[in-house]
Design a protein around this motif. Structure first.
Motif, PDB file in Angstrom:
ATOM      1  N   ALA A 195       0.846  -1.194   0.000  1.00  0.00           N
ATOM      2  CA  ALA A 195       0.000   0.000   0.000  1.00  0.00           C
ATOM      3  C   ALA A 195       0.876   1.238   0.000  1.00  0.00           C
ATOM      4  CB  ALA A 195      -0.921   0.007   1.220  1.00  0.00           C
ATOM      5  N   HIS A 196       0.347   2.312  -0.509  1.00  0.00           N
ATOM      6  CA  HIS A 196       0.956   3.629  -0.334  1.00  0.00           C
ATOM      7  C   HIS A 196      -0.134   4.679  -0.465  1.00  0.00           C
ATOM      8  CE1 HIS A 196       1.926   3.215  -4.881  1.00  0.00           C
ATOM      9  NE2 HIS A 196       0.855   3.956  -4.775  1.00  0.00           N
ATOM     10  N   GLN A 197       0.154   5.868   0.108  1.00  0.00           N
ATOM     11  CA  GLN A 197      -0.807   6.967   0.062  1.00  0.00           C
ATOM     12  C   GLN A 197      -0.044   8.277   0.154  1.00  0.00           C
ATOM     13  OE1 GLN A 197      -3.324   8.343  -1.176  1.00  0.00           O
ATOM     14  NE2 GLN A 197      -4.815   7.005  -0.144  1.00  0.00           N
ATOM     15  N   SER A 198      -0.603   9.309  -0.459  1.00  0.00           N
ATOM     16  CA  SER A 198       0.066  10.613  -0.506  1.00  0.00           C
ATOM     17  C   SER A 198      -0.962  11.719  -0.393  1.00  0.00           C
ATOM     18  CB  SER A 198       0.847  10.748  -1.822  1.00  0.00           C
ATOM     19  OG  SER A 198       1.352  12.065  -1.985  1.00  0.00           O
ATOM     20  N   VAL A 199      -0.495  12.868   0.064  1.00  0.00           N
ATOM     21  CA  VAL A 199      -1.356  14.042   0.050  1.00  0.00           C
ATOM     22  C   VAL A 199      -1.493  14.586  -1.362  1.00  0.00           C
ATOM     23  CG1 VAL A 199      -0.842  14.675   2.433  1.00  0.00           C
ATOM     24  CG2 VAL A 199       0.619  15.543   0.578  1.00  0.00           C
ATOM     25  N   LEU A 200      -0.635  14.148  -2.266  1.00  0.00           N
ATOM     26  CA  LEU A 200      -0.704  14.566  -3.666  1.00  0.00           C
ATOM     27  C   LEU A 200      -1.496  13.545  -4.465  1.00  0.00           C
ATOM     28  CD1 LEU A 200       3.021  15.651  -4.206  1.00  0.00           C
ATOM     29  CD2 LEU A 200       1.071  17.084  -3.548  1.00  0.00           C
ATOM     30  N   PRO A 201      -2.332  13.968  -5.386  1.00  0.00           N
ATOM     31  CA  PRO A 201      -3.128  13.026  -6.180  1.00  0.00           C
ATOM     32  C   PRO A 201      -2.238  12.074  -6.979  1.00  0.00           C
ATOM     33  CG  PRO A 201      -3.919  15.284  -6.460  1.00  0.00           C
ATOM     34  CD  PRO A 201      -2.619  15.376  -5.727  1.00  0.00           C
ATOM     35  N   GLY A 202      -2.588  10.790  -6.942  1.00  0.00           N
ATOM     36  CA  GLY A 202      -1.859   9.802  -7.723  1.00  0.00           C
ATOM     37  C   GLY A 202      -0.570   9.323  -7.107  1.00  0.00           C
ATOM     38  N   VAL A 255      13.094  11.892  -4.570  1.00  0.00           N
ATOM     39  CA  VAL A 255      13.298  12.567  -3.282  1.00  0.00           C
ATOM     40  C   VAL A 255      13.596  14.046  -3.489  1.00  0.00           C
ATOM     41  CG1 VAL A 255      14.890  12.741  -1.329  1.00  0.00           C
ATOM     42  CG2 VAL A 255      13.986  10.508  -1.997  1.00  0.00           C
ATOM     43  N   HIS A 256      14.486  14.345  -4.406  1.00  0.00           N
ATOM     44  CA  HIS A 256      14.868  15.738  -4.624  1.00  0.00           C
ATOM     45  C   HIS A 256      13.775  16.506  -5.376  1.00  0.00           C
ATOM     46  CE1 HIS A 256      18.931  15.460  -3.032  1.00  0.00           C
ATOM     47  NE2 HIS A 256      19.036  14.274  -3.617  1.00  0.00           N
ATOM     48  N   ALA A 257      13.051  15.836  -6.240  1.00  0.00           N
ATOM     49  CA  ALA A 257      12.008  16.519  -6.999  1.00  0.00           C
ATOM     50  C   ALA A 257      10.875  17.001  -6.095  1.00  0.00           C
ATOM     51  CB  ALA A 257      11.448  15.598  -8.081  1.00  0.00           C
ATOM     52  N   HIS A 258      10.582  16.273  -5.037  1.00  0.00           N
ATOM     53  CA  HIS A 258       9.475  16.633  -4.156  1.00  0.00           C
ATOM     54  C   HIS A 258       9.949  17.316  -2.877  1.00  0.00           C
ATOM     55  CE1 HIS A 258       7.472  13.628  -6.746  1.00  0.00           C
ATOM     56  NE2 HIS A 258       6.388  14.341  -6.506  1.00  0.00           N
ATOM     57  N   GLY A 259      11.240  17.511  -2.731  1.00  0.00           N
ATOM     58  CA  GLY A 259      11.735  18.223  -1.576  1.00  0.00           C
ATOM     59  C   GLY A 259      11.587  17.474  -0.263  1.00  0.00           C
ATOM     60  N   VAL A 260      11.814  16.196  -0.291  1.00  0.00           N
ATOM     61  CA  VAL A 260      11.716  15.398   0.930  1.00  0.00           C
ATOM     62  C   VAL A 260      12.782  15.867   1.921  1.00  0.00           C
ATOM     63  CG1 VAL A 260      11.979  13.080   1.901  1.00  0.00           C
ATOM     64  CG2 VAL A 260      10.753  13.406  -0.264  1.00  0.00           C
ATOM     65  N   VAL A 277       7.915  -3.250   6.469  1.00  0.00           N
ATOM     66  CA  VAL A 277       8.398  -1.952   6.953  1.00  0.00           C
ATOM     67  C   VAL A 277       7.506  -0.857   6.385  1.00  0.00           C
ATOM     68  CG1 VAL A 277       9.992  -1.688   5.019  1.00  0.00           C
ATOM     69  CG2 VAL A 277      10.433  -0.481   7.156  1.00  0.00           C
ATOM     70  N   ALA A 278       7.305   0.170   7.209  1.00  0.00           N
ATOM     71  CA  ALA A 278       6.572   1.360   6.772  1.00  0.00           C
ATOM     72  C   ALA A 278       7.540   2.535   6.718  1.00  0.00           C
ATOM     73  CB  ALA A 278       5.422   1.669   7.736  1.00  0.00           C
ATOM     74  N   VAL A 279       7.458   3.323   5.652  1.00  0.00           N
ATOM     75  CA  VAL A 279       8.297   4.506   5.482  1.00  0.00           C
ATOM     76  C   VAL A 279       7.371   5.720   5.442  1.00  0.00           C
ATOM     77  CG1 VAL A 279       9.954   5.693   4.016  1.00  0.00           C
ATOM     78  CG2 VAL A 279      10.053   3.210   4.239  1.00  0.00           C
ATOM     79  N   LEU A 280       7.617   6.679   6.343  1.00  0.00           N
ATOM     80  CA  LEU A 280       6.822   7.897   6.437  1.00  0.00           C
ATOM     81  C   LEU A 280       7.696   9.081   6.023  1.00  0.00           C
ATOM     82  CD1 LEU A 280       5.770   5.761   8.649  1.00  0.00           C
ATOM     83  CD2 LEU A 280       4.559   7.713   9.627  1.00  0.00           C
ATOM     84  N   ILE A 281       7.153   9.931   5.177  1.00  0.00           N
ATOM     85  CA  ILE A 281       7.942  11.020   4.581  1.00  0.00           C
ATOM     86  C   ILE A 281       7.190  12.336   4.728  1.00  0.00           C
ATOM     87  CG2 ILE A 281       8.721  11.950   2.353  1.00  0.00           C
ATOM     88  CD1 ILE A 281       9.402   9.085   1.551  1.00  0.00           C
ATOM     89  N   ARG A 282       7.949  13.393   4.965  1.00  0.00           N
ATOM     90  CA  ARG A 282       7.394  14.747   4.935  1.00  0.00           C
ATOM     91  C   ARG A 282       8.110  15.562   3.862  1.00  0.00           C
ATOM     92  NH1 ARG A 282       6.380  16.760  11.216  1.00  0.00           N
ATOM     93  NH2 ARG A 282       4.511  15.464  11.584  1.00  0.00           N
ATOM     94  N   HIS A 283       7.310  16.239   3.068  1.00  0.00           N
ATOM     95  CA  HIS A 283       7.882  17.139   2.064  1.00  0.00           C
ATOM     96  C   HIS A 283       7.005  18.378   1.866  1.00  0.00           C
ATOM     97  CE1 HIS A 283       4.841  15.719  -0.785  1.00  0.00           C
ATOM     98  NE2 HIS A 283       5.214  14.479  -0.532  1.00  0.00           N
ATOM     99  N   ARG A 284       5.753  18.356   2.355  1.00  0.00           N
ATOM    100  CA  ARG A 284       4.872  19.509   2.242  1.00  0.00           C
ATOM    101  C   ARG A 284       4.930  20.384   3.497  1.00  0.00           C
ATOM    102  NH1 ARG A 284       4.176  20.995  -2.712  1.00  0.00           N
ATOM    103  NH2 ARG A 284       3.246  19.428  -4.043  1.00  0.00           N
ATOM    104  N   ARG A 285       4.709  19.763   4.640  1.00  0.00           N
ATOM    105  CA  ARG A 285       4.789  20.539   5.880  1.00  0.00           C
ATOM    106  C   ARG A 285       6.251  20.807   6.225  1.00  0.00           C
ATOM    107  NH1 ARG A 285       1.702  16.903  10.025  1.00  0.00           N
ATOM    108  NH2 ARG A 285       0.442  16.513   8.187  1.00  0.00           N
ATOM    109  N   ARG A 286       6.509  21.995   6.776  1.00  0.00           N
ATOM    110  CA  ARG A 286       7.887  22.422   7.009  1.00  0.00           C
ATOM    111  C   ARG A 286       8.532  21.739   8.206  1.00  0.00           C
ATOM    112  NH1 ARG A 286       8.695  27.764   8.264  1.00  0.00           N
ATOM    113  NH2 ARG A 286       6.599  27.970   9.134  1.00  0.00           N
ATOM    114  N   ALA A 287       7.730  21.364   9.209  1.00  0.00           N
ATOM    115  CA  ALA A 287       8.296  20.779  10.430  1.00  0.00           C
ATOM    116  C   ALA A 287       8.816  19.371  10.171  1.00  0.00           C
ATOM    117  CB  ALA A 287       7.234  20.742  11.524  1.00  0.00           C
ATOM    118  N   SER A 288       9.977  19.086  10.697  1.00  0.00           N
ATOM    119  CA  SER A 288      10.536  17.735  10.590  1.00  0.00           C
ATOM    120  C   SER A 288       9.884  16.825  11.630  1.00  0.00           C
ATOM    121  CB  SER A 288      12.048  17.780  10.817  1.00  0.00           C
ATOM    122  OG  SER A 288      12.684  18.571   9.829  1.00  0.00           O
TER     123      SER A 288
END
Length: 697
Positions: A195-202, A255-260, A277-288
């Motif tokens: 499974a995967h999910q994103s705040v961005l469509p698609g 990673v670099h294209a979306h500013g992770v 394993v689950a991998v959680l990523i932030r690239h939209r919100r500024r807080a780490s």
């Protein structure tokens, strides 16, 4: 103690207000700041002198402070204090801060509201704790709603995305789904994207699609998390992420294209088993991500891993049960020429497991065939195992050519005995003990007479479709289910036109979707009335019409197209009790074989006819009859009125008898005895020229 003068007290109060570390401000009716505490100046980044005479929105612009000013106006109008929860950007570091703001009216001696006091308390930590608790509660409510592995993984990704992370992937060990233990690979660890999910469509951040397998290098954070069982937090693109990117250019570009800028890697472990394993990523919100975020992700992963493991175990156990069920069903329907058949079996998708539905096609003597469909009440391995025992029993009873009603009597006795054994054999802690009950319909079709004989033990009636397209259900007395005991069964006969269609099924078909049995039978009638090119299409049409989605109960369907033997394929002669008639019967049989073009087996047929006719004349009683049937084999039958059945025995050196049946058994492909209402029939099948001739009964 003497109180200080009023002026001194006012000075102390003023000084306390000025030094207050909590943001406090007093505003006039124009919402202009008159006084500000040290905490207020610290948050605003301005000294008090520069704040006086200015409104909050002029000092700290934003929608949050517009909301505060609206609350101030309401306080002036109503005189009632208000409590607000305000969200602002943190000044020192990326992230959001939450404030509990109190707007209190300040009145003069007449009670008129002249000022409003603004007080703000930083509740970011408390708010974060509430949010984490709410997220955990939502995980408990939304993750694991089904016993489907990929659905459970997707539910986990859906809940986390937008609340804790901007992009989430859930990868599970591919080896676990193939039933083997994970092993190190030169390419790395093989993980299947569940499974995967994103705040961005698609989900453009994903480098693979759901259902695909990807290999993670041993030095990558996901592989390390799987190997050590420990999570990792990466703020910014640290050394571990850079090494991972170096070995995976495609992932590095994403990673670099979306500013992770922040990554958490959390293993999924349940009951001592590493699932993925689950991998959680932030690239939209500024807080780490923070350490608290990591603890939250680990708690979510632990809960989700249990749900995934439950689904995996259920899938494995259901696959085992279905495999057992299918192994107990006919792997290939027996070859015979009386009917053309097609079948379907659909296991239930309920949590109770597969049921005990079965079907069978059993060739009988005299070119006849038996069609059987049964259903053991209940689900699970117990029902499957019982089904296998009943199917074996039916084949054994069919081998002695019992009529349908008598066969069900013996089968009912067997179920009663099995139920008595299981009363003490079943562990109530492992499975709910229920009465062992089964239903069954047993139908015998004779292509010579075109008659079918059928008996039912509490089973839905077979359907008959005549060549003109008319559909009806055989009016078979239902009889009691197997296992009730002590009640009789009744068989009915019906002559069928050549090319008729018989449909036998279990109750999961007409009762699919919770329908009433009568409504289900009417739906089945309409489906069978539709034109079809072949039996396979008939099965597909019936299932498509009757079922909507996955069945909640097992479904077994058996359809058969009848054929009839031509008159020139059957020859019958009446026998006299004179031993001299044996020679005449041999001659008649030879002439018939010659007419059929089967001179190659005339010698074998002559010996068999001679032995069977002689045996009937010597030990049987009138009326006696010889019948030859030409089908996939030449069937020789001799009937008489005696009920005594012959048995093979080893003839001694000086015995005058005992060799006839031994000779028949060696020459025939199969032989046997079936009892009738008026006596018995001894039969033998002779292989046609060029076909295999295995010996036996």
């Amino acid at each position: 103690m003497k109180e200080p003068p009023r002026r001194a007290r006012d000075a102390m109060v003023d000084e306390a207000f000025t030094q207050c570390h909590i943001p406090v401000a007093i505003c006039d009716a124009e919402l202009r700041i008159l006084r500000a505490s040290r905490g207020m100046t610290r948050e605003a980044g301005l000294p008090e002198d520069e704040m006086r005479g200015r409104r909050l929105t002029q000092i700290m612009p934003g929608a949050a402070y517009k909301e505060v000013e609206g609350g101030m106006r309401r306080v002036f109008e109503t005189g009632v204090a208000e409590q607000l929860e305000v969200y602002t950007d943190a000044r020192a570091e990326p992230g959001e801060r939450v404030w509990s703001v109190t707007l209190s009216p300040l009145r003069d001696a007449s009670g008129r509201v002249r000022r409003v006091q603004f007080t703000a308390v930083d509740t970011t930590a408390e708010y974060g704790a509430r949010e984490r608790l709410a997220l955990l509660n939502e995980v408990g409510a939304r993750v694991g709603t089904t016993l489907d592995v990929t659905r459970t993984a997707q539910e986990m990704a859906d809940v986390i995305t937008g609340r804790l992370a901007d992009f989430v992937t859930v990868d599970l060990l591919d080896s676990l789904f193939r039933g083997v233990e994970p092993r190190p690979s030169a390419e790395g660890v093989a993980l299947l994207r569940a499974a995967h999910q994103s705040v961005l469509p698609g989900a453009p951040e994903s480098v693979i699609r759901i259902g695909e397998v990807d290999y993670y290098p041993r030095t990558s954070p996901p592989a390390r998390a799987l190997a050590t069982g420990r999570s990792s937090l990466h703020r910014g693109l640290d050394r571990a992420i850079e090494l991972w990117e170096a070995g995976d250019p495609q992932r590095a570009r994403v990673v670099h294209a979306h500013g992770v800028h922040s990554v958490m890697v959390v293993p999924l472990r349940a009951r001592g088993t590493t699932l993925g394993v689950a991998v959680l990523i932030r690239h939209r919100r500024r807080a780490s991500f923070t350490e608290d975020d990591l603890l939250l992700a680990e708690e979510i992963a632990a809960r989700a891993a249990v749900a995934v493991d439950n689904a995996r175990r259920y899938t494995r156990e259901r696959t085992t049960a279905v495999a057992l069920q299918r192994s107990l069903l006919p792997q290939q329907l027996a070859e015979q020429e009386a009917v053309r058949v097609a079948s379907r079996y659909l296991p239930a998708r309920s949590r109770a497991g597969v049921g005990g539905d079965w079907f069978d096609v059993i060739p009988l003597s005299g070119a006849r065939v038996a069609l059987v469909v049964g259903d053991v009440v209940g689900h699970g391995l117990r029902a499957s195992a019982t089904m296998g025992r009943l199917r074996t029993a039916v084949r054994t009873l069919a081998d002695v050519d019992l009529p349908p009603d008598e066969l069900l009597v013996h089968l009912d006795d067997l179920v009663t005995h099995l139920a008595a054994e299981e009363d003490t054999a079943v562990d109530p802690d492992l499975e709910i003990v229920t009465d062992l009950i089964a239903t069954c319909v047993y139908l015998v079709y004779d292509p010579v007479s075109r008659r079918c004989t059928v008996a039912s033990a509490g089973h839905p009636p077979p359907a008959v479709v005549t060549p003109d397209g008319a559909v009806d259900f055989l009016e078979v007395p239902p009889g009691p289910p197997l296992g009730v005991g002590g009640l009789p069964f009744e068989a009915v006969e019906r002559e069928l036109p050549e090319g008729s269609l018989l449909a036998l099924y279990t109750d999961g078909l007409p009762e699919a979707g919770g329908r009433d049995i009568d409504a289900g039978l009417e739906r089945l009638r309409r489906a069978l009335a539709r034109p079809a090119d072949g039996l396979e299409q008939v099965c597909d049409t019936v299932l498509d019409s009757a079922l909507s989605g996955q069945p909640t109960d097992d479904v077994a369907l058996l359809v058969a197209r009848t054929r009839a033997l031509d008159a020139d394929q059957v020859a019958t002669w009446d026998l006299s009790g004179d031993p001299a008639a044996v020679a005449g019967m041999r001659a008649e049989a030879l002439r018939r074989l010659a007419a059929w073009g089967l001179d190659e087996i005339s010698f074998t047929a002559e010996l068999v006819v001679s032995e069977l006719v002689t045996n009937a004349i010597r030990y049987g009683g009138p009326p006696m009859r010889l019948r030859l049937i030409r089908d996939t084999a030449v069937i020789c039958e001799v009937s008489d009125s005696s009920s005594a059945a012959p048995h093979l025995r080893r003839a001694r050196t000086f015995d005058e008898g005992g060799r006839g049946l031994l000779l028949v058994a060696q020459l025939a492909r199969r032989w046997g005895t079936r009892h009738t209402a008026t006596g018995k029939t001894i039969w033998a099948e002779l292989a046609l020229p060029g076909t295999e001739r295995p010996a036996g009964r």
